[in-house]
Design a protein around this motif. Structure first.
Motif, PDB file in Angstrom:
ATOM      1  N   SER A   1      48.423  53.607  45.785  1.00 22.68           N
ATOM      2  CA  SER A   1      47.675  52.794  44.993  1.00 22.68           C
ATOM      3  C   SER A   1      48.767  52.282  43.824  1.00 22.68           C
ATOM      4  N   ILE A   2      48.909  53.394  43.214  1.00 22.63           N
ATOM      5  CA  ILE A   2      49.932  53.018  41.844  1.00 22.63           C
ATOM      6  C   ILE A   2      51.040  52.271  42.148  1.00 22.63           C
ATOM      7  N   LEU A   3      51.635  52.358  43.261  1.00 20.17           N
ATOM      8  CA  LEU A   3      52.925  51.733  43.504  1.00 20.17           C
ATOM      9  C   LEU A   3      52.318  50.058  43.840  1.00 20.17           C
ATOM     10  N   LEU A   4      51.482  49.816  44.649  1.00 20.74           N
ATOM     11  CA  LEU A   4      50.788  48.455  44.759  1.00 20.74           C
ATOM     12  C   LEU A   4      50.430  47.857  43.519  1.00 20.74           C
ATOM     13  N   GLY A   5      49.714  48.719  42.851  1.00 25.50           N
ATOM     14  CA  GLY A   5      49.235  48.105  41.527  1.00 25.50           C
ATOM     15  C   GLY A   5      50.291  47.859  40.463  1.00 25.50           C
ATOM     16  N   VAL A   6      51.251  48.429  40.376  1.00 30.74           N
ATOM     17  CA  VAL A   6      52.472  48.234  39.452  1.00 30.74           C
ATOM     18  C   VAL A   6      53.041  46.898  39.918  1.00 30.74           C
ATOM     19  N   ALA A   7      53.239  46.788  41.337  1.00 31.88           N
ATOM     20  CA  ALA A   7      53.997  45.593  41.932  1.00 31.88           C
ATOM     21  C   ALA A   7      53.469  44.395  41.718  1.00 31.88           C
ATOM     22  N   GLN A   8      51.760  44.451  41.880  1.00 35.78           N
ATOM     23  CA  GLN A   8      51.159  43.122  41.749  1.00 35.78           C
ATOM     24  C   GLN A   8      51.082  42.829  40.140  1.00 35.78           C
ATOM     25  N   MET A   9      50.893  43.728  39.179  1.00 33.76           N
ATOM     26  CA  MET A   9      50.807  43.542  37.767  1.00 33.76           C
ATOM     27  C   MET A   9      52.177  43.118  37.413  1.00 33.76           C
TER      28      MET A   9
ATOM     29  N   PHE B   1      54.936  52.794  33.771  1.00 34.83           N
ATOM     30  CA  PHE B   1      54.506  52.646  34.989  1.00 34.83           C
ATOM     31  C   PHE B   1      55.558  52.395  35.943  1.00 34.83           C
ATOM     32  N   GLY B   2      56.374  51.569  35.601  1.00 37.16           N
ATOM     33  CA  GLY B   2      57.836  51.205  36.605  1.00 37.16           C
ATOM     34  C   GLY B   2      58.264  52.666  36.687  1.00 37.16           C
ATOM     35  N   TYR B   3      58.295  53.140  35.766  1.00 35.01           N
ATOM     36  CA  TYR B   3      59.279  54.589  35.977  1.00 35.01           C
ATOM     37  C   TYR B   3      58.500  55.394  36.572  1.00 35.01           C
TER      38      TYR B   3
ATOM     39  N   ILE C   1      45.356  40.754  19.044  1.00 36.43           N
ATOM     40  CA  ILE C   1      44.072  40.892  20.296  1.00 36.43           C
ATOM     41  C   ILE C   1      44.826  41.050  21.624  1.00 36.43           C
ATOM     42  N   HIS C   2      45.713  39.805  21.750  1.00 38.30           N
ATOM     43  CA  HIS C   2      46.713  39.852  22.986  1.00 38.30           C
ATOM     44  C   HIS C   2      47.413  41.220  23.170  1.00 38.30           C
ATOM     45  N   THR C   3      48.291  41.308  22.051  1.00 35.73           N
ATOM     46  CA  THR C   3      48.835  42.661  22.316  1.00 35.73           C
ATOM     47  C   THR C   3      48.178  43.983  22.362  1.00 35.73           C
ATOM     48  N   ILE C   4      47.181  44.390  21.789  1.00 37.70           N
ATOM     49  CA  ILE C   4      46.315  45.333  22.040  1.00 37.70           C
ATOM     50  C   ILE C   4      45.697  45.422  23.661  1.00 37.70           C
ATOM     51  N   GLU C   5      45.286  44.204  23.720  1.00 42.73           N
ATOM     52  CA  GLU C   5      44.569  43.927  25.012  1.00 42.73           C
ATOM     53  C   GLU C   5      45.986  44.267  26.229  1.00 42.73           C
ATOM     54  N   PHE C   6      46.970  43.941  26.108  1.00 39.13           N
ATOM     55  CA  PHE C   6      48.007  44.115  27.005  1.00 39.13           C
ATOM     56  C   PHE C   6      48.443  45.544  27.009  1.00 39.13           C
ATOM     57  N   VAL C   7      48.609  46.045  25.906  1.00 37.91           N
ATOM     58  CA  VAL C   7      49.046  47.533  25.813  1.00 37.91           C
ATOM     59  C   VAL C   7      48.064  48.362  26.221  1.00 37.91           C
ATOM     60  N   LEU C   8      46.596  48.497  25.965  1.00 37.59           N
ATOM     61  CA  LEU C   8      45.480  49.196  26.757  1.00 37.59           C
ATOM     62  C   LEU C   8      45.382  48.817  28.224  1.00 37.59           C
ATOM     63  N   GLY C   9      45.393  47.479  28.477  1.00 37.66           N
ATOM     64  CA  GLY C   9      45.274  47.180  29.695  1.00 37.66           C
ATOM     65  C   GLY C   9      46.305  47.894  30.701  1.00 37.66           C
ATOM     66  N   ALA C  10      47.461  47.979  30.118  1.00 42.08           N
ATOM     67  CA  ALA C  10      48.485  48.382  31.105  1.00 42.08           C
ATOM     68  C   ALA C  10      48.197  49.725  31.603  1.00 42.08           C
ATOM     69  N   VAL C  11      47.583  50.692  30.924  1.00 41.77           N
ATOM     70  CA  VAL C  11      46.993  51.963  31.216  1.00 41.77           C
ATOM     71  C   VAL C  11      45.741  51.873  32.043  1.00 41.77           C
ATOM     72  N   SER C  12      44.959  50.945  31.501  1.00 42.44           N
ATOM     73  CA  SER C  12      43.628  50.946  32.332  1.00 42.44           C
ATOM     74  C   SER C  12      43.633  50.128  33.504  1.00 42.44           C
TER      75      SER C  12
ATOM     76  N   THR D   1      46.336  50.025  35.516  1.00 38.08           N
ATOM     77  CA  THR D   1      47.043  50.791  36.372  1.00 38.08           C
ATOM     78  C   THR D   1      45.958  51.834  37.142  1.00 38.08           C
ATOM     79  N   ALA D   2      45.374  52.527  36.316  1.00 36.77           N
ATOM     80  CA  ALA D   2      44.122  53.460  36.662  1.00 36.77           C
ATOM     81  C   ALA D   2      43.376  52.664  37.628  1.00 36.77           C
ATOM     82  N   SER D   3      42.766  51.374  37.154  1.00 34.36           N
ATOM     83  CA  SER D   3      41.887  50.711  37.998  1.00 34.36           C
ATOM     84  C   SER D   3      42.359  50.434  39.568  1.00 34.36           C
ATOM     85  N   TYR D   4      43.715  50.463  39.620  1.00 30.56           N
ATOM     86  CA  TYR D   4      44.243  50.470  41.061  1.00 30.56           C
ATOM     87  C   TYR D   4      43.941  51.530  41.893  1.00 30.56           C
TER      88      TYR D   4
END
Length: 806
Positions: free
Chosen positions: A534-542, A577-579, A696-707, A709-712
């Protein structure tokens, strides 16, 4: 988005919407109607309303548009459209309408007279039966009343005497009576009101009718009673008549003479027979007329709708100063220019116009509509994207990738090839009966399912594929691709599904080895596998989403978005998350026992500590420090430079240092459609607003990168839930029933298993996985690049009118 119309547009990909242009049409007024009609047949122009400030009744063709409103009862029969003149059709419809109104009015009058005669006949028959006895009862009641009130000397006085005393007491007063029908539900109240209004000086007889009769006034079937009221005096009569009117009691004349009664019954029966014949003949003529209308209704209705749409479109055109031409502005795809010109020329020739229509392309900074020419397969996938938001003009369209990624992510959560085959068979029924079902009126849920039949087909095909990978068919593992790679260690190993297994053959060639199913380590193994997958698929799609933002930046010529959005986002996401994805693949490849949770957590908490047993490759510690540093640097890289560079660009433009004249429509549209959306194309520039937006865009992306990935991980959770539900239904229902040596229990168990599989796994689980796949595309994937704030291209098209009729 438009549907495929049999080669309306040349082959093209769905990655970007069709290039559009704003055209101006100058049409001579004598050929205006025919021109708009031909453009409606073409269906590739979206007209702008140039009279938006005018009310509907101030427009040029308001009279004609109002005149085209007409309606008739539709018929299921559909005929090919013929050339019908609207003026002749209007006259014909007027004549038919007048004839139908007259026939309906006459029919209603005849039917009312018929219902009255039927009631009259019932009254004559019923009242004739009880009239003698009722008259005797009324006389007897009168004698008793007079005897009790005035003594023996007035015993022969008639019933219901007026208040003043009669001079000749021996003279009898003749009793009057009223007959009719009263609704049975009102009969008790009717009797009480009569008694109170006349102070008991009436005699009422009621007899119920066996079957309901049609009321002449309301035309409804009603249960009624035949009544007869005996009274004395005009005052009592007037009161009774008013009460009858109030209760809706229909009154009918009745004769005391038995011979006259028989004669009246004979006359009424004859009239009923004559009226019945007249009504039947009128109904036959009316049905014939309606059938004639119904046979041609479809083509008339379509013609009127087309004509109305033509005049509605003409009302959007403006009249030029000379009042000899109409001026139109419309959006259309660039590839359709030649077809539009041909339609204009054909209209000028067919209308015998001395001057042809003129087409010229307008240069504008207005954002064009978004137009994707889809077919019946791609339309449903594009609708999934459009439900989130219509793509901005020529931005990258996620619908192209959704065709593959959406059914695949669904199948990851729904991996069972037995359930996939059931879903495929159900979908094939819809596809095979496509032509028949498309012409029928379906319910809301059925119509939605039918519209997404190709989406469901792809979902089922991918589910069969992932089911083979998971090696699950209704939760049962099968040796489809060869024997298991594992066998018992020795002869004492009796339970091959628990302990003592060793690898004796090559790895199972495709999917999960069947030996895992039923073993004690099945759940930990599959949980680990599906979670990491799930993590691999999520990181690939993002990553795909971020790459598409780069494609948008290149297409719209925005270097700022490349350097200060795409690059830092790629660095941040893949440094963390790529790492993690690389570590997962390395762990699978090397078979290491390293704890990935520990590695990722202490990469942040203690980046300088030694890794020990968690080291997967040489130089891992240094690589983690570099990646952590890059991730930290990428945050201010996204936040700070872009607002200041935008401010400098704006100042340079105001000073005239970076001004470039617009030369072509495409350049204009591209500059207007630039995805910076920070006011670059406007005179006003608020630095604070731009900076806050970027923050706002920066905070959204930084927090969104974590959330995100977890969402996948929902892929893992839904897949696990589906698998465990399948096991429960198989083991606790089917196998349990199979264990009993009873055919009834076995049949009941099979029925319960089928209903549970269809109801829970094939319907509820399908809907659940569909919604989760939808969320992953809308939120986790599309928010990396997709703005979705455009508007659809809705051309003036007769095909759409026909589709609405269907």
């Amino acid at each position: 988005m438009g549907d495929s119309r049999g080669g309306c547009c040349p082959p093209m990909d769905l990655f970007r919407s069709e290039p559009m242009q704003l055209v101006q049409l100058i049409i001579p007024i004598e050929s205006a109607r025919l021109t708009v009609s031909y453009l409606g047949d073409l269906g590739l122009l979206q007209f702008k309303d140039l009279n938006s400030e005018k009310s509907p009744f101030q427009r040029t063709y308001a009279g004609q548009e109002q005149m085209l409103k007409a309606g008739l009862s539709p018929s299921a029969k559909s005929l090919a459209e013929t050339d019908v003149d609207v003026d002749d059709l209007e006259v014909k419809l007027g004549e038919l309408e007048a004839e139908l109104i007259e026939m309906n009015a006459n029919g209603e009058k005849l039917q009312r007279s018929y219902n009255e005669l039927v009631e009259y006949k019932i009254v004559l028959n019923k009242a004739g039966d009880f009239f003698p006895s009722a008259q005797q009862s009324a006389t007897a009641q009168r004698r008793e009343m007079v005897s009790s009130q005035m003594g023996e000397e007035f015993i022969e006085t008639p019933l219901l005497q007026e208040q003043e005393t009669s001079a000749d007491l021996s003279k009898q007063v003749k009793l009057g009576f009223i007959t009719g029908l009263v609704p049975r539900g009102k009969s008790m109240a009717f009797e009480r009101i009569l008694f109170r209004a006349t102070r008991g000086n009436v005699f009422l007889k009621q007899v119920p009718i066996e079957s309901p009769v049609t009321d002449p006034v309301t035309g409804e079937k009603t249960e009624k009673n035949v009544f007869m009221v005996f009274y004395s005096g005009e005052r009592a009569k007037n009161k009774i008549l008013k009460i009858c009117d109030a209760f809706g009691a229909n009154r009918y004349p009745f004769s005391e003479d038995h011979g006259k009664q028989a004669l009246m019954i004979h006359e009424v029966s004859g009239k009923i027979s004559d009226l019945k014949s007249t009504i039947d003949a009128g109904s036959l003529h009316r049905d014939y007329l309606l059938r004639t209308i119904g046979d041609q209704f479809d083509q008339w209705n379509l013609k009127v709708k087309k004509e109305k749409s033509i005049y509605h479109t003409l009302n959007m055109l403006s009249l030029d100063v000379t009042k000899k031409c109409l001026v139109a502005e419309a959006w259309g795809p660039v590839f359709a220019t030649k077809q539009i010109q041909e339609a204009l020329q054909r209209a000028s020739v067919d209308s015998n116009s001395q001057v042809g229509a003129i087409l010229q392309v307008l240069h504008t900074r207005e954002l064009p509509p978004t137009y994707f020419c889809t077919n019946k397969f791609t339309a449903a996938f594009q609708e999934i994207v459009d439900a989130y938001g219509v793509a901005k003009y020529q931005e990258a369209n996620p619908g192209v990738y959704t065709i593959v990624t959406f059914p695949f992510l669904f199948a990851v959560m729904f991996g069972d090839w037995g359930h996939g085959i059931c879903l495929l068979l159900a979908t094939l029924i819809l596809i095979v009966r496509e032509k028949k079902l498309s012409s029928q009126k379906l319910g809301d849920i059925t119509e939605m399912t039918f519209g997404g039949r190709y989406v469901i087909m792809m979902m089922s095909l991918f589910s069969i594929y992932t089911g083979f990978i998971y090696n699950e068919c209704f939760s049962v593992a099968l040796d489809l691709f060869g024997p298991s790679a594992y066998a018992c260690r020795d002869l004492s190993c009796r339970d091959a599904y628990s302990i003592g297994l060793i690898k004796v053959r090559d790895t199972y060639p495709f999917g999960v080895d069947p030996a895992w199913h039923g073993s004690r380590t099945e759940l930990p193994f599959l949980n680990s596998l599906k979670m990491k997958m799930s993590i691999l698929l999520g990181v690939a799609q993002m990553n795909l989403g971020i790459i598409l933002s780069y494609c948008n930046a290149i297409f719209f010529g925005s270097s700022l978005n490349i350097w200060f959005q795409f690059i830092p986002q790629m660095i941040f996401l893949n440094s963390l998350f790529g790492y993690l994805s690389v570590l997962i693949i390395l762990k699978w490849y090397t078979g290491s026992q390293a704890d990935l949770y520990h590695i990722m957590i202490y990469m942040f908490l203690s980046p300088t500590d030694e890794l020990g047993d968690n080291q997967l490759f040489p130089g891992q510690k240094k690589a983690q420090l570099v990646l952590l540093l890059l991730a930290l640097v990428s945050v201010p890289w996204m936040l700070l430079p872009k607002p200041f560079l935008l401010k400098r660009q704006h100042e340079n433009r105001r000073q005239g240092q970076s001004y470039a004249q617009v030369q072509t429509t495409d350049e204009t549209l591209h500059s207007e459609a630039n995805h910076d959306s920070h006011g670059l194309g406007h005179e006003e520039f608020e630095f604070s607003e731009v900076f806050v937006h970027q923050l706002i865009h920066t905070i959204e992306f930084v927090l969104g990168a974590v959330s995100n990935t977890a969402s996948y991980l929902r892929l893992w959770a839904l897949s696990l839930a589906h698998s465990q539900l399948s096991i429960v239904f198989y083991e606790k229902v089917l196998l349990l029933a199979w264990g009993y040596d009873n055919i009834v229990i076995l049949i009941v168990g099979i029925i319960i298993f089928i209903f549970a599989t269809v109801g829970v796994l094939l319907i509820m689980e399908t809907l659940s996985a569909f919604l989760h796949a939808l969320r992953l595309h809308w939120v986790e994937f599309q928010n990396k690049f997709y703005e979705g704030d455009g508007y659809k291209f809705y051309p003036f098209s007769f095909t759409m009118i026909e589709d609405e009729d269907d």
